[in-house]
Design a protein around this motif. Sequence first.
Motif, mmCIF file in Angstrom:
data_model
loop_
_atom_site.group_PDB
_atom_site.id
_atom_site.type_symbol
_atom_site.label_atom_id
_atom_site.label_comp_id
_atom_site.label_asym_id
_atom_site.label_seq_id
_atom_site.Cartn_x
_atom_site.Cartn_y
_atom_site.Cartn_z
ATOM 1 N N ASN A 1 -37.435 28.723 -34.657
ATOM 2 C CA ASN A 1 -38.227 28.323 -35.816
ATOM 3 C C ASN A 1 -38.533 26.831 -35.713
ATOM 4 N N LEU A 2 -39.164 26.297 -36.745
ATOM 5 C CA LEU A 2 -39.590 24.900 -36.683
ATOM 6 C C LEU A 2 -38.408 23.951 -36.514
ATOM 7 N N SER A 3 -37.303 24.252 -37.170
ATOM 8 C CA SER A 3 -36.141 23.363 -37.071
ATOM 9 C C SER A 3 -35.493 23.402 -35.681
ATOM 10 N N ASP A 4 -35.782 24.443 -34.921
ATOM 11 C CA ASP A 4 -35.274 24.537 -33.540
ATOM 12 C C ASP A 4 -36.217 23.892 -32.531
ATOM 13 N N SER A 5 -37.353 23.393 -33.008
ATOM 14 C CA SER A 5 -38.443 23.055 -32.095
ATOM 15 C C SER A 5 -38.758 21.567 -32.020
ATOM 16 N N GLY A 6 -37.870 20.718 -32.520
ATOM 17 C CA GLY A 6 -38.066 19.290 -32.339
ATOM 18 C C GLY A 6 -37.983 18.913 -30.871
ATOM 19 N N LEU A 7 -38.708 17.902 -30.475
ATOM 20 C CA LEU A 7 -38.751 17.527 -29.061
ATOM 21 C C LEU A 7 -37.369 17.185 -28.522
ATOM 22 N N LYS A 8 -36.604 16.426 -29.278
ATOM 23 C CA LYS A 8 -35.288 16.008 -28.793
ATOM 24 C C LYS A 8 -34.323 17.182 -28.737
ATOM 25 N N THR A 9 -34.447 18.114 -29.678
ATOM 26 C CA THR A 9 -33.631 19.333 -29.645
ATOM 27 C C THR A 9 -33.955 20.155 -28.407
ATOM 28 N N LEU A 10 -35.235 20.325 -28.119
ATOM 29 C CA LEU A 10 -35.644 21.119 -26.965
ATOM 30 C C LEU A 10 -35.303 20.422 -25.650
ATOM 31 N N ALA A 11 -35.445 19.099 -25.618
ATOM 32 C CA ALA A 11 -35.098 18.354 -24.397
ATOM 33 C C ALA A 11 -33.625 18.562 -24.056
ATOM 34 N N ASN B 1 -31.601 21.141 -25.273
ATOM 35 C CA ASN B 1 -31.244 22.551 -25.104
ATOM 36 C C ASN B 1 -31.864 23.194 -23.867
ATOM 37 N N LEU B 2 -33.089 22.811 -23.534
ATOM 38 C CA LEU B 2 -33.793 23.462 -22.430
ATOM 39 C C LEU B 2 -33.821 22.626 -21.152
ATOM 40 N N CYS B 3 -33.834 21.302 -21.303
ATOM 41 C CA CYS B 3 -33.899 20.425 -20.121
ATOM 42 C C CYS B 3 -32.575 19.717 -19.865
ATOM 43 N N HIS B 4 -31.630 19.884 -20.789
ATOM 44 C CA HIS B 4 -30.285 19.299 -20.659
ATOM 45 C C HIS B 4 -30.329 17.784 -20.517
ATOM 46 N N GLU B 5 -31.262 17.177 -21.268
ATOM 47 C CA GLU B 5 -31.427 15.725 -21.259
ATOM 48 C C GLU B 5 -31.344 15.210 -22.696
ATOM 49 N N PRO B 6 -30.327 14.421 -23.023
ATOM 50 C CA PRO B 6 -30.271 13.820 -24.368
ATOM 51 C C PRO B 6 -31.237 12.645 -24.464
ATOM 52 N N LEU B 7 -32.038 12.617 -25.517
ATOM 53 C CA LEU B 7 -32.984 11.528 -25.724
ATOM 54 C C LEU B 7 -32.558 10.714 -26.943
ATOM 55 N N LEU C 1 -41.905 20.712 -21.088
ATOM 56 C CA LEU C 1 -41.830 21.903 -21.945
ATOM 57 C C LEU C 1 -43.043 22.803 -21.746
ATOM 58 N N TYR C 2 -44.199 22.222 -21.485
ATOM 59 C CA TYR C 2 -45.383 23.021 -21.168
ATOM 60 C C TYR C 2 -45.078 23.975 -20.019
ATOM 61 N N TYR C 3 -44.516 23.446 -18.944
ATOM 62 C CA TYR C 3 -44.191 24.283 -17.794
ATOM 63 C C TYR C 3 -43.079 25.267 -18.137
ATOM 64 N N ARG C 4 -42.095 24.821 -18.877
ATOM 65 C CA ARG C 4 -40.953 25.692 -19.210
ATOM 66 C C ARG C 4 -41.409 26.876 -20.059
ATOM 67 N N PHE C 5 -42.212 26.607 -21.080
ATOM 68 C CA PHE C 5 -42.650 27.700 -21.946
ATOM 69 C C PHE C 5 -43.627 28.625 -21.234
ATOM 70 N N ASN C 6 -44.503 28.088 -20.395
ATOM 71 C CA ASN C 6 -45.431 28.950 -19.677
ATOM 72 C C ASN C 6 -44.714 29.835 -18.667
ATOM 73 N N GLU C 7 -43.633 29.341 -18.087
ATOM 74 C CA GLU C 7 -42.812 30.195 -17.230
ATOM 75 C C GLU C 7 -42.227 31.349 -18.044
ATOM 76 N N TRP C 8 -41.810 31.058 -19.261
ATOM 77 C CA TRP C 8 -41.250 32.092 -20.143
ATOM 78 C C TRP C 8 -42.331 33.117 -20.485
#
Length: 204
Positions: A138-148, A150-156, A192-199
């Motif tokens: 949902n929207l609360s799961d979709s902040g850039l820093k949250t996704l970075a 959770n999905l890229c394993h990079e803390p910003l 994230l563009y590449y990550r989501f398009n792979e999904w």
Amino acid sequence: MNTDYRVVTALADVREYIGDHNLVAFDYETAPDLDYRDEDRAALDPAKSHICTMSLSVEPGTGIMIPVRHLVGENMPEADFFSLLKDFLTAPSITKIAHNLSFEAMFSYGLGIVVQSPVYDTIAASQMTLKSPMEFRNLSDSGLKTLALNLCHEPLPTFTDVTGGRHFDEMDPADPETIRYSCADSDFALRLYYRFNEWFDRYL
């Protein structure tokens, strides 16, 4: 995080960085106008604030920061920036990628520029993907820093971590942390563009 981030103020250098890439992620940092410096959240209102920085990323792990209206340091001339912005945002050959594209579109429109397709919003893509076998993000799961993280394993770092309560146009554009913060927003939107398009390619 191994990255190649740098600040650029010459129009020719920006055009060289973009080159013939047809996927370009971008992000704005904004700051309140003089009359609204003390108003909470004024930086989010294009009627009360201005773009002070733009970043671009054409390859994961890279990015350039373009200061435009910083109060310290060197800026790109505003006429050059407007020319660049109009050419970029209306180019039919470039897919413009942003995280929460409505924000960038709103500020661009404030300058008289309508963002033209093709476009891609990674915050919208996020909400079309699963975070568990049975649950969409949902929207609360979709902040850039949250996704970075959770999905890229990079803390910003957060905005407050970097600015210490100052407005972004008060930051020195030559400071490595300022550059890193600005460029990371574009870089990770592209990742994230590449990550989501792979999904999407795998599951849809």
